[in-house]
Design an enzyme around this catalytic site. Structure first.
Site, PDB file in Angstrom:
ATOM      1  N   GLU A   1       1.682  -8.569   8.625  1.00 25.29           N
ATOM      2  CA  GLU A   1       1.636  -7.137   8.904  1.00 25.29           C
ATOM      3  C   GLU A   1       2.499  -6.325   7.945  1.00 25.29           C
ATOM      4  O   GLU A   1       2.217  -5.183   7.649  1.00 25.29           O
ATOM      5  CB  GLU A   1       2.086  -6.879  10.356  1.00 25.29           C
ATOM      6  CG  GLU A   1       2.005  -5.425  10.805  1.00 25.29           C
ATOM      7  CD  GLU A   1       0.592  -4.882  10.812  1.00 25.29           C
ATOM      8  OE1 GLU A   1       0.432  -3.647  10.745  1.00 25.29           O
ATOM      9  OE2 GLU A   1      -0.355  -5.692  10.884  1.00 25.29           O
TER      10      GLU A   1
ATOM     11  N   PRO B   1       0.806  -1.226   0.000  1.00 27.18           N
ATOM     12  CA  PRO B   1       0.000   0.000   0.000  1.00 27.18           C
ATOM     13  C   PRO B   1       0.840   1.278   0.000  1.00 27.18           C
ATOM     14  O   PRO B   1       0.344   2.346  -0.366  1.00 27.18           O
ATOM     15  CB  PRO B   1      -0.824  -0.111   1.289  1.00 27.18           C
ATOM     16  CG  PRO B   1      -0.788  -1.548   1.659  1.00 27.18           C
ATOM     17  CD  PRO B   1       0.530  -2.062   1.178  1.00 27.18           C
TER      18      PRO B   1
ATOM     19  N   ARG C   1      -0.312  -7.918 -21.637  1.00 28.27           N
ATOM     20  CA  ARG C   1      -1.144  -7.565 -22.791  1.00 28.27           C
ATOM     21  C   ARG C   1      -0.455  -6.549 -23.706  1.00 28.27           C
ATOM     22  O   ARG C   1      -0.857  -6.370 -24.855  1.00 28.27           O
ATOM     23  CB  ARG C   1      -2.508  -7.040 -22.340  1.00 28.27           C
ATOM     24  CG  ARG C   1      -2.445  -5.711 -21.613  1.00 28.27           C
ATOM     25  CD  ARG C   1      -3.784  -5.328 -21.013  1.00 28.27           C
ATOM     26  NE  ARG C   1      -4.823  -5.239 -22.030  1.00 28.27           N
ATOM     27  CZ  ARG C   1      -5.038  -4.176 -22.792  1.00 28.27           C
ATOM     28  NH1 ARG C   1      -4.242  -3.113 -22.672  1.00 28.27           N
ATOM     29  NH2 ARG C   1      -6.002  -4.157 -23.679  1.00 28.27           N
TER      30      ARG C   1
ATOM     31  N   ASP D   1      -6.484   2.413 -25.672  1.00 24.26           N
ATOM     32  CA  ASP D   1      -6.987   2.046 -24.349  1.00 24.26           C
ATOM     33  C   ASP D   1      -7.078   3.271 -23.454  1.00 24.26           C
ATOM     34  O   ASP D   1      -6.319   4.233 -23.607  1.00 24.26           O
ATOM     35  CB  ASP D   1      -6.045   1.040 -23.679  1.00 24.26           C
ATOM     36  CG  ASP D   1      -6.184  -0.349 -24.263  1.00 24.26           C
ATOM     37  OD1 ASP D   1      -7.160  -0.588 -24.997  1.00 24.26           O
ATOM     38  OD2 ASP D   1      -5.317  -1.190 -23.981  1.00 24.26           O
TER      39      ASP D   1
END
Length: 246
Positions: free
Chosen positions: A117, A90, A155, A170
């Site tokens: 953690e 994160p 991709r 895209d």
């Protein structure tokens, strides 16, 4: 051929993802090679423990440095080029299409998927080259994030999508959100495809698509305009779109 190594405690999570659709075809066509490794196998203790309590106290467990250090060293030695080692967490850099395009140019990627953690800080400081976050939220582990990044990178590899131009329009590739798409029938229960798309006039079609990309970006993600340089014509069309919304 790109080589992708995944370090995880849950290798079975990847079998379904890598064994389906575009990711499977990419491997079959030798555009990419996947190697999923359980880094518990590198633990140097008889119980194969990979985590321990944090120094200083606190809730949760922390991944020990030894298994990750040794696993990455082994994969580096087996590789043909110096890999990028990507930590999913994160606290990492917010993932973008630009980052996907950067990674797609490389030959070897190693993804480190953690649980518990967090990671011993020495892993960040001495092993990892990139820290990536797929959004401002917390998952139970890095596996799902790694799947997202791998899909978005693979991709983009040559030949994977069939047409080299498939990804050029895209969303985010041009800096804008992608324009709407339509297919047959031209009239579905009274809902009609825009006339321009069946006109055969490719210049007008390109203009329509650009305008609709601008419109969709303005309505849904106006923040993207802070990071792209519009042409004079695009600026004119954008002003027309803004006036239409008043």
């Amino acid at each position: 051929m790109m080589k992708i190594d995944i370090l995880t405690l849950f290798p079975d999570m990847f079998s379904g993802v890598f064994g389906q659709s575009i990711l499977k075809k990419a491997a079959e066509n030798q555009a990419v090679e996947y190697n999923v490794v359980n880094f518990r196998d590198y633990a140097d203790n008889k119980h194969q423990t990979v985590d321990d309590y944090p120094y200083g106290g606190g809730a949760g467990m922390v991944l020990k440095p030894q298994p990750i250090f040794d696993a990455v060293a082994d994969l580096r030695e087996k590789g043909q080029t110096s890999p990028r080692v990507i930590l999913l967490c994160p606290q990492g850099e917010r993932y973008t299409q630009k980052k996907a395009e950067e990674l797609a140019k490389l030959d070897h990627l190693i993804f480190v998927c953690g649980h518990y953690e967090g990671y011993d800080e020495r892993i960040r400081e001495h092993v990892v080259t990139d820290e990536i976050s797929i959004g401002d939220f917390v998952l139970t582990g890095g596996e799902l994030g790694a799947m997202v990044v791998v899909d978005s990178v693979v991709r983009l590899l040559p030949g994977v999508l069939g047409s080299e131009e498939s990804h050029l329009r895209d969303s985010f590739s041009t800096g804008l959100l992608e324009h709407p798409h339509y297919t047959r029938p031209a009239d579905f229960r009274g809902m009609k495809v825009p006339d321009v798309l069946i006109s055969g006039n490719h210049k007008l079609i390109d203009e329509w698509r650009t305008k609709e990309s601008l419109r969709r970006t303005f309505l849904r993600r106006p923040d993207l305009f802070d990071h792209i340089q519009l042409t004079d014509m695009q600026k004119k069309w954008l002003e027309e779109i803004k006036n239409d919304q008043k």
